[in-house]
Design an enzyme around this catalytic site. Structure first.
Site, PDB file in Angstrom:
ATOM      1  N   ASP A   1       2.103   4.319   0.647  1.00 42.51           N
ATOM      2  CA  ASP A   1       1.851   5.414   1.579  1.00 42.51           C
ATOM      3  C   ASP A   1       3.094   6.304   1.666  1.00 42.51           C
ATOM      4  O   ASP A   1       3.932   6.272   0.768  1.00 42.51           O
ATOM      5  CB  ASP A   1       1.492   4.841   2.957  1.00 42.51           C
ATOM      6  CG  ASP A   1       2.676   4.128   3.600  1.00 42.51           C
ATOM      7  OD1 ASP A   1       3.608   3.728   2.864  1.00 42.51           O
ATOM      8  OD2 ASP A   1       2.697   3.996   4.836  1.00 42.51           O
TER       9      ASP A   1
ATOM     10  N   PHE B   1       0.857  -1.195   0.000  1.00 44.13           N
ATOM     11  CA  PHE B   1       0.000   0.000   0.000  1.00 44.13           C
ATOM     12  C   PHE B   1       0.888   1.238   0.000  1.00 44.13           C
ATOM     13  O   PHE B   1       1.571   1.511   0.998  1.00 44.13           O
ATOM     14  CB  PHE B   1      -0.918  -0.035   1.225  1.00 44.13           C
ATOM     15  CG  PHE B   1      -1.395  -1.428   1.499  1.00 44.13           C
ATOM     16  CD1 PHE B   1      -2.129  -2.108   0.529  1.00 44.13           C
ATOM     17  CD2 PHE B   1      -1.061  -2.085   2.665  1.00 44.13           C
ATOM     18  CE1 PHE B   1      -2.521  -3.416   0.745  1.00 44.13           C
ATOM     19  CE2 PHE B   1      -1.447  -3.398   2.883  1.00 44.13           C
ATOM     20  CZ  PHE B   1      -2.181  -4.066   1.921  1.00 44.13           C
TER      21      PHE B   1
ATOM     22  N   ASP C   1       4.395  -5.689   3.490  1.00 37.52           N
ATOM     23  CA  ASP C   1       3.955  -4.321   3.757  1.00 37.52           C
ATOM     24  C   ASP C   1       3.791  -4.080   5.250  1.00 37.52           C
ATOM     25  O   ASP C   1       4.290  -3.112   5.807  1.00 37.52           O
ATOM     26  CB  ASP C   1       2.624  -4.038   3.046  1.00 37.52           C
ATOM     27  CG  ASP C   1       2.114  -2.658   3.395  1.00 37.52           C
ATOM     28  OD1 ASP C   1       1.462  -2.493   4.453  1.00 37.52           O
ATOM     29  OD2 ASP C   1       2.409  -1.712   2.645  1.00 37.52           O
TER      30      ASP C   1
END
Ligand SMILES: Nc1nc2c(c(CN[C@H]3C=C[C@H](O)[C@@H]3O)cn2[C@@H]2O[C@H](COP(=O)(O)O)[C@@H](O)[C@H]2O)c(=O)[nH]1
Length: 300
Positions: A209, A207, A277
């Site tokens: 970010d 993800f 992750d």
């Protein structure tokens, strides 16, 4: 998530400001291959969980709001997760769809018991679950037949705020951070069973970010141009959709895919990007001196 993988790989191949160091990947994988660090979902104990559909409603609201905490230096993801959990424990109808539609920025702030305006506060209110899913996140999830790929496609089709994409050197790039994290949160919360059962959880990428790119840079996996390194060091804002910003995020996705492939090969075990992750993110949030890039964005 083929479009996320393919478009991130394209950015990595054409990148001007960020490069991926394969010897950096080798080194990290070499250290990890004996025991891949397993990080439990909710290791912080901050999430709401009741094993039922209200958990899905909670996670959906959480991931609809899971972006851009850094402009307030005292605010972070934990405040959001815990604040929403407490709000639900106080009043289990707090996330009913008719109420979700009516929250104003100041009311959301009050719900989270946050004393100041939230960053991008007005962007955090007024999403619509009612129209297509009778107001229930569980309907959304149930209609996906245990496919995380379908869930991400459905969310990004119906909810514009989750359409995390960019145009980079003329190419469309799909990153889908919050839509994918929602699938991963379900999988993690329900331990791959019931609402959290997905036959294709291996399709999800990391993800993208602002924490994980900084961790990969510290580990020597990502290398930045001196201009970009200086901008991050100086806490200068990096514009949403700029080449630098897209490269930081897409190269992170691509690098984690490469790590996963190598790790799976060397350990002889199937490793998931979501597991990598969660480990990388937990390393990052435990490092208070981490210098991350700063982009005002509703996507992450
Ligand atoms: N790649 C990745 N990014 C993640 C998360 C999570 C939370 N995942 C929960 C799920 C299970 C675990 O128990 C975790 O608690 C938040 N973020 C992102 O980090 C940033 C916030 O940073 P800071 O302001 O320092 O809290 C912001 O962009 C936020 O969207 C993750 O898992 N992976």
């Amino acid at each position: 998530m083929e479009e996320v993988r393919e478009s991130s790989a394209w950015v990595a191949r054409n990148s001007s400001h960020v490069t991926i160091d394969s010897s950096g990947i080798e080194k990290v994988v070499e250290k990890m291959k004996e025991s891949i660090p397993k990080v439990e979902w909710d290791y912080e104990g901050i999430h709401y969980f009741d094993n039922g559909p209200l958990t899905l409603q909670y996670l959906f609201v959480l991931d609809a709001l899971n972006f851009c905490f850094w402009p307030d230096k005292d605010l972070n993801y934990d405040h959001l997760a815990k604040g929403l959990k407490d709000a639900l424990l106080d009043d289990n109808s707090a996330f009913d769809a008719d109420r979700l539609q009516k929250y104003t920025g100041p009311q959301l702030r009050e719900l989270l018991k946050w004393p100041r305006p939230l960053p991008l506060e007005e962007e955090r209110v007024g999403f619509e679950l009612e129209r297509s899913f009778a107001g229930k996140a569980s309907n959304l999830v149930e209609s996906c037949g245990k496919s995380a790929v379908k869930l991400v496609a459905l969310i990004t089709r119906h909810f514009p705020g989750f359409r995390d994409h960019s145009v980079y050197k003329g190419h469309q790039v799909f990153l889908y951070k919050r839509a994918q994290i929602f699938a991963a949160d379900l999988w993690g919360a329900f331990k791959g069973q019931g609402y959290g059962e997905f036959n294709d959880i291996g399709s999800i990428t990391m993800f993208a970010d602002y924490i994980v790119p900084a961790v990969l840079q510290q580990l020597g996996v990502l290398k930045y141009s001196s201009t970009l390194a200086n901008a991050i060091q100086a806490s200068s804002e990096i514009g949403a959709g700029t080449e630098e910003e897209v490269e930081l995020r897409a190269c992170t996705i691509y690098a984690v895919e490469k790590m996963r492939e190598l790790l799976s090969k060397k350990s002889g075990k199937q490793v998931l990007s979501v597991e990598l992750d969660l480990w990388l993110w937990s390393v990052g949030v435990q490092c208070p001196s981490l210098q991350h890039h700063r982009t005002l964005s509703i996507y992450y």
